[in-house]
Design a protein around this motif. Structure first.
Motif, PDB file in Angstrom:
ATOM      1  N   GLY A  55       0.823  -1.200   0.000  1.00  0.00           N
ATOM      2  CA  GLY A  55       0.000   0.000   0.000  1.00  0.00           C
ATOM      3  C   GLY A  55       0.861   1.255   0.000  1.00  0.00           C
ATOM      4  N   ILE A  56       0.397   2.286  -0.690  1.00  0.00           N
ATOM      5  CA  ILE A  56       1.114   3.566  -0.753  1.00  0.00           C
ATOM      6  C   ILE A  56       0.122   4.701  -0.529  1.00  0.00           C
ATOM      7  CG2 ILE A  56       2.921   2.692  -2.300  1.00  0.00           C
ATOM      8  CD1 ILE A  56       1.403   4.025  -4.608  1.00  0.00           C
ATOM      9  N   SER A  57       0.647   5.875  -0.307  1.00  0.00           N
ATOM     10  CA  SER A  57      -0.196   7.045  -0.087  1.00  0.00           C
ATOM     11  C   SER A  57      -0.993   7.364  -1.340  1.00  0.00           C
ATOM     12  CB  SER A  57       0.671   8.252   0.288  1.00  0.00           C
ATOM     13  OG  SER A  57      -0.119   9.422   0.373  1.00  0.00           O
ATOM     14  N   SER A  58      -2.314   7.340  -1.191  1.00  0.00           N
ATOM     15  CA  SER A  58      -3.228   7.650  -2.302  1.00  0.00           C
ATOM     16  C   SER A  58      -4.386   8.426  -1.696  1.00  0.00           C
ATOM     17  CB  SER A  58      -3.735   6.372  -2.954  1.00  0.00           C
ATOM     18  OG  SER A  58      -2.653   5.553  -3.374  1.00  0.00           O
ATOM     19  N   THR A  59      -4.498   9.685  -2.066  1.00  0.00           N
ATOM     20  CA  THR A  59      -5.464  10.547  -1.388  1.00  0.00           C
ATOM     21  C   THR A  59      -6.398  11.242  -2.378  1.00  0.00           C
ATOM     22  OG1 THR A  59      -3.935  12.423  -1.424  1.00  0.00           O
ATOM     23  CG2 THR A  59      -3.871  10.988   0.511  1.00  0.00           C
ATOM     24  N   SER A  60      -7.584  11.538  -1.871  1.00  0.00           N
ATOM     25  CA  SER A  60      -8.583  12.289  -2.613  1.00  0.00           C
ATOM     26  C   SER A  60      -8.967  13.503  -1.787  1.00  0.00           C
ATOM     27  CB  SER A  60      -9.816  11.414  -2.859  1.00  0.00           C
ATOM     28  OG  SER A  60     -10.900  12.187  -3.345  1.00  0.00           O
ATOM     29  N   THR A  61      -9.203  14.611  -2.444  1.00  0.00           N
ATOM     30  CA  THR A  61      -9.664  15.790  -1.712  1.00  0.00           C
ATOM     31  C   THR A  61     -11.104  15.643  -1.253  1.00  0.00           C
ATOM     32  OG1 THR A  61     -10.194  16.887  -3.809  1.00  0.00           O
ATOM     33  CG2 THR A  61      -8.048  17.388  -2.793  1.00  0.00           C
ATOM     34  N   ASP A  62     -11.795  14.613  -1.757  1.00  0.00           N
ATOM     35  CA  ASP A  62     -13.137  14.294  -1.263  1.00  0.00           C
ATOM     36  C   ASP A  62     -13.369  12.798  -1.424  1.00  0.00           C
ATOM     37  OD1 ASP A  62     -15.754  14.048  -0.506  1.00  0.00           O
ATOM     38  OD2 ASP A  62     -16.461  15.790  -1.620  1.00  0.00           O
ATOM     39  N   GLN A  63     -12.908  12.051  -0.425  1.00  0.00           N
ATOM     40  CA  GLN A  63     -13.002  10.594  -0.463  1.00  0.00           C
ATOM     41  C   GLN A  63     -14.450  10.114  -0.460  1.00  0.00           C
ATOM     42  OE1 GLN A  63     -10.203   8.767  -0.653  1.00  0.00           O
ATOM     43  NE2 GLN A  63     -10.745   6.687  -0.053  1.00  0.00           N
ATOM     44  N   SER A  64     -15.367  10.944   0.024  1.00  0.00           N
ATOM     45  CA  SER A  64     -16.764  10.533   0.074  1.00  0.00           C
ATOM     46  C   SER A  64     -17.399  10.494  -1.316  1.00  0.00           C
ATOM     47  CB  SER A  64     -17.566  11.475   0.980  1.00  0.00           C
ATOM     48  OG  SER A  64     -17.658  12.769   0.406  1.00  0.00           O
ATOM     49  N   GLN A  65     -16.812  11.208  -2.271  1.00  0.00           N
ATOM     50  CA  GLN A  65     -17.335  11.195  -3.632  1.00  0.00           C
ATOM     51  C   GLN A  65     -16.459  10.399  -4.589  1.00  0.00           C
ATOM     52  OE1 GLN A  65     -19.204  14.762  -5.288  1.00  0.00           O
ATOM     53  NE2 GLN A  65     -18.517  15.877  -3.469  1.00  0.00           N
ATOM     54  N   LEU A  66     -15.170  10.587  -4.477  1.00  0.00           N
ATOM     55  CA  LEU A  66     -14.234   9.918  -5.374  1.00  0.00           C
ATOM     56  C   LEU A  66     -13.127   9.314  -4.518  1.00  0.00           C
ATOM     57  CD1 LEU A  66     -14.103   9.568  -8.474  1.00  0.00           C
ATOM     58  CD2 LEU A  66     -12.484  11.471  -8.515  1.00  0.00           C
ATOM     59  N   ALA A  67     -13.229   8.023  -4.263  1.00  0.00           N
ATOM     60  CA  ALA A  67     -12.268   7.343  -3.399  1.00  0.00           C
ATOM     61  C   ALA A  67     -11.159   6.725  -4.235  1.00  0.00           C
ATOM     62  CB  ALA A  67     -12.980   6.258  -2.593  1.00  0.00           C
ATOM     63  N   ILE A  68      -9.944   6.738  -3.704  1.00  0.00           N
ATOM     64  CA  ILE A  68      -8.807   6.154  -4.423  1.00  0.00           C
ATOM     65  C   ILE A  68      -7.981   5.300  -3.475  1.00  0.00           C
ATOM     66  CG2 ILE A  68      -7.398   8.230  -4.042  1.00  0.00           C
ATOM     67  CD1 ILE A  68      -6.026   7.572  -6.759  1.00  0.00           C
ATOM     68  N   TYR A  69      -7.519   4.163  -3.995  1.00  0.00           N
ATOM     69  CA  TYR A  69      -6.652   3.246  -3.246  1.00  0.00           C
ATOM     70  C   TYR A  69      -5.514   2.839  -4.159  1.00  0.00           C
ATOM     71  CZ  TYR A  69     -10.827   3.278  -0.472  1.00  0.00           C
ATOM     72  OH  TYR A  69     -11.903   3.720   0.259  1.00  0.00           O
ATOM     73  N   GLY A  70      -4.286   2.897  -3.656  1.00  0.00           N
ATOM     74  CA  GLY A  70      -3.128   2.599  -4.486  1.00  0.00           C
ATOM     75  C   GLY A  70      -2.192   1.602  -3.843  1.00  0.00           C
ATOM     76  N   ALA A  71      -1.525   0.805  -4.673  1.00  0.00           N
ATOM     77  CA  ALA A  71      -0.566  -0.170  -4.176  1.00  0.00           C
ATOM     78  C   ALA A  71       0.399  -0.555  -5.281  1.00  0.00           C
ATOM     79  CB  ALA A  71      -1.289  -1.411  -3.666  1.00  0.00           C
ATOM     80  N   ILE A  72       1.611  -0.857  -4.877  1.00  0.00           N
ATOM     81  CA  ILE A  72       2.625  -1.390  -5.784  1.00  0.00           C
ATOM     82  C   ILE A  72       2.507  -2.916  -5.785  1.00  0.00           C
ATOM     83  CG2 ILE A  72       5.095  -1.660  -6.217  1.00  0.00           C
ATOM     84  CD1 ILE A  72       4.142   1.168  -6.719  1.00  0.00           C
ATOM     85  N   ARG A  73       2.550  -3.490  -6.966  1.00  0.00           N
ATOM     86  CA  ARG A  73       2.524  -4.949  -7.085  1.00  0.00           C
ATOM     87  C   ARG A  73       3.967  -5.433  -7.151  1.00  0.00           C
ATOM     88  NH1 ARG A  73      -1.501  -6.447 -11.476  1.00  0.00           N
ATOM     89  NH2 ARG A  73       0.157  -5.844 -12.914  1.00  0.00           N
ATOM     90  N   ARG A  74       4.401  -6.110  -6.110  1.00  0.00           N
ATOM     91  CA  ARG A  74       5.811  -6.487  -6.022  1.00  0.00           C
ATOM     92  C   ARG A  74       6.257  -7.406  -7.162  1.00  0.00           C
ATOM     93  NH1 ARG A  74       6.388  -8.150   0.286  1.00  0.00           N
ATOM     94  NH2 ARG A  74       4.287  -8.903  -0.121  1.00  0.00           N
ATOM     95  N   ALA A  75       5.340  -8.224  -7.668  1.00  0.00           N
ATOM     96  CA  ALA A  75       5.728  -9.196  -8.697  1.00  0.00           C
ATOM     97  C   ALA A  75       6.292  -8.535  -9.943  1.00  0.00           C
ATOM     98  CB  ALA A  75       4.528 -10.067  -9.069  1.00  0.00           C
ATOM     99  N   ASP A  76       5.738  -7.371 -10.342  1.00  0.00           N
ATOM    100  CA  ASP A  76       6.219  -6.713 -11.558  1.00  0.00           C
ATOM    101  C   ASP A  76       6.443  -5.214 -11.383  1.00  0.00           C
ATOM    102  OD1 ASP A  76       3.632  -5.787 -11.395  1.00  0.00           O
ATOM    103  OD2 ASP A  76       2.997  -6.537 -13.358  1.00  0.00           O
ATOM    104  N   HIS A  77       6.310  -4.716 -10.147  1.00  0.00           N
ATOM    105  CA  HIS A  77       6.551  -3.304  -9.809  1.00  0.00           C
ATOM    106  C   HIS A  77       5.534  -2.349 -10.431  1.00  0.00           C
ATOM    107  CE1 HIS A  77      10.305  -4.631  -8.030  1.00  0.00           C
ATOM    108  NE2 HIS A  77      10.605  -5.232  -9.160  1.00  0.00           N
TER     109      HIS A  77
END
Length: 526
Positions: free
Chosen positions: A429-451
């Motif tokens: 998991g990495i820092s992934s932010t939205s200025t309004d998570q209640s309307q537009l949510a974002i989640y981010g992650a690096i996949r170690r298998a292929d970066h």
């Protein structure tokens, strides 16, 4: 114009989605900030999942649990359903196979390498026989408010334990249908599992749960526990049975107290006053820590509780209430928040762990945010899985089992197999932010298998949004892959056009009420 530029522009014009008004919501991703492992066990689903679907999503864990497992007697392979269904015991067979139903579950999911979570009963009584029986036969207790319309042991009726006047009956013949539970009885089951499945390798059982919602025994299992269970009782029983499990198989991972929504964790009432004002969950952690300090053995690996949000209804509430898992500013309308403030479930529990038993992992072994049908429920479930990963939950198991064709099944596919080829959301998991998570949510992650950088963006609104995503500390390739789940097709995660990307980020359209997976090949910056 340079030929390569002409080609690029023509491809861009062919692949770029139609423009919508630019949203004021900004999304930001930093591949070097907030880095933490995402435990794959947050993607669990309760026992009963279609085996092919389990393989498709690489189901990490499945749970044999719930009210009916509290009084399971492995020797007769039968339990008692308690108040959930006329206090019916047995399984309607005269020659049971010891431990059969759990053994069958384990074998069923071996092809998917799914690790089971098994409930170990710690309640004082377990079911006696595999033949049908019940706690409140009309022949013994007289007419009752309701009787089982389907099963009639020895031709008799089984009542619901409530008189025609609405009074709860006392079971005066507990030993007619039950025997005493004990660590030795459950040790026999552990030995059976060890002999059947070896020393619990990678895809055999090694998660064990200390019963189910003991704070509610006085209701669900009122026939055998009419006075319910105090803080002390829940801890003392848990301690004894956990010690047995660890002695039988030291690598076993133990979850407890596995209590129920709101009242189960805070444990208000006389018990709280008698335990220095601590809530039940806090006190449980403190006692387990004290045990390890005295004995040098950790009995509790996961602080485990259940969660069912309450306080509202409707599509918008369903999309909003996922915020109760983390947001200190959110109020779902539940009674809990009237007395204790914002639920912020995961930060609350993690703070308890930090204060009273550091090093304990966090599990939510039973939860549901609604039915498995409909796009709104699918988006809410995808949001929940994203939150579990971002907030650092270690284990989770959905109680409501989705059929492979239902929308919520696609919530799990988004994280575990979004392209139908086995590709999954990242595991760092990495820092992934939205200025309004209640309307537009974002989640981010690096996949170690292929970066690759994987991003899941959920548009909770009924309006399409053209939004920019800024990138930091990541060198992307020139294009990204996109996959979307929306009202346009509830039967498929639809691959989209390639998305032009540069080192600063990209801008794209997120359809109304949709979940979009964006996969950016590339490398993290040193």
């Amino acid at each position: 114009m340079h030929v390569s530029l002409k080609i690029f522009l023509s491809v861009f014009l062919l692949t770029a989605p139609p423009a919508f008004p630019q949203s004021s919501i900004k999304l930001s991703v930093d591949a070097k900030a907030g880095r933490h492992p995402i435990n794959p066990n947050i993607y669990g689903i309760a026992n009963g999942v279609d085996p092919a679907f389990a393989q498709e999503i690489k189901l990490p864990n499945t749970r044999w649990g719930g009210d009916a497992t509290s009084r399971y007697n492995w020797q007769v392979d039968a339990s008692n359903s308690g108040k959930d269904w006329y206090f019916m015991g047995g399984a309607g067979v005269s020659t049971p196979i010891p431990g059969a139903q759990v053994d069958q579950m384990i074998h069923k999911y071996l092809p998917a390498s799914t690790t089971p979570l098994i409930t170990i009963p710690i309640i004082p009584f377990v079911n006696k026989t595999s033949d049908w029986n019940c706690s409140y036969p009309v022949s013994l207790y007289g007419a009752q408010a309701s009787v089982n319309p389907y099963v009639h042991p020895n031709g008799g009726d089984c009542g619901n334990g409530v008189t025609l006047n609405g009074d709860q009956l006392l079971d005066t013949a507990v030993y007619a249908n039950h025997i005493d539970n004990s660590p030795d009885l459950q040790k026999g089951w552990m030995e059976h599992l060890l002999s059947t499945f070896g020393k619990f390798p990678a895809h055999a059982p090694w998660f064990f749960q200390l019963d189910n919602e003991p704070g509610g025994w006085g209701n669900t299992h009122v026939d055998v526990e009419p006075d319910g269970a105090t803080y002390d009782t829940i801890f003392e029983l848990g301690r004894k049975y956990a010690a047995m499990v660890k002695a039988a198989h030291p690598p076993a991972q133990i979850l407890g107290p596995s209590d129920f929504t709101h009242a189960g964790w805070v444990g208000t009432g006389p018990d709280q006053a008698e335990h220095n004002g601590l809530y039940s969950g806090q006190w449980y952690l403190k006692k387990m820590a004290a045990y390890e300090d005295r004995n040098g053995v950790r009995l509790l690996d996961y602080f485990d509780e259940h969660y069912y949000p309450t306080g509202g209804s409707g599509d918008q509430w369903t999309l909003d209430v996922t915020r109760s898992l983390w947001d200190p500013t959110y109020n779902s309308g539940s009674w809990f928040e009237q007395y204790y403030g914002s639920i912020q479930l995961i930060p609350r529990f993690k703070s308890w762990i930090n204060d009273y038993y550091p090093g304990t992992k966090l599990a939510i072994s039973e939860y549901s945010f609604g039915p498995n049908t409909g796009l709104v429920n699918a988006l809410a479930q995808a949001d929940v899985l994203g939150i579990f990963g971002r907030e650092g939950a270690d284990f989770a198991n959905l109680w409501t089992i989705p059929d492979p064709t239902q929308p919520v099944a696609y919530s799990f596919r988004l994280f575990r197999n979004y392209d139908g080829q086995g590709s999954a959301f990242g595991d760092i998991g990495i820092s992934s932010t939205s200025t309004d998570q209640s309307q537009l949510a974002i989640y981010g992650a690096i996949r170690r298998a292929d970066h690759s950088l994987t991003l899941l963006v959920i548009n909770k609104t009924q309006t399409a949004m053209q939004t920019g995503v800024s990138l930091a500390n990541f060198h992307p390739a020139n294009t990204a892959e996109t996959f979307s789940y929306s009202a346009a097709n509830l039967n498929e995660i639809v691959p989209g056009a390639s998305l032009p990307v540069d080192a600063q980020g990209f801008s794209t359209n997120f359809p109304a009420r949709s979940a979009t997976m964006i996969v950016l090949p590339g490398a993290e910056r040193n």
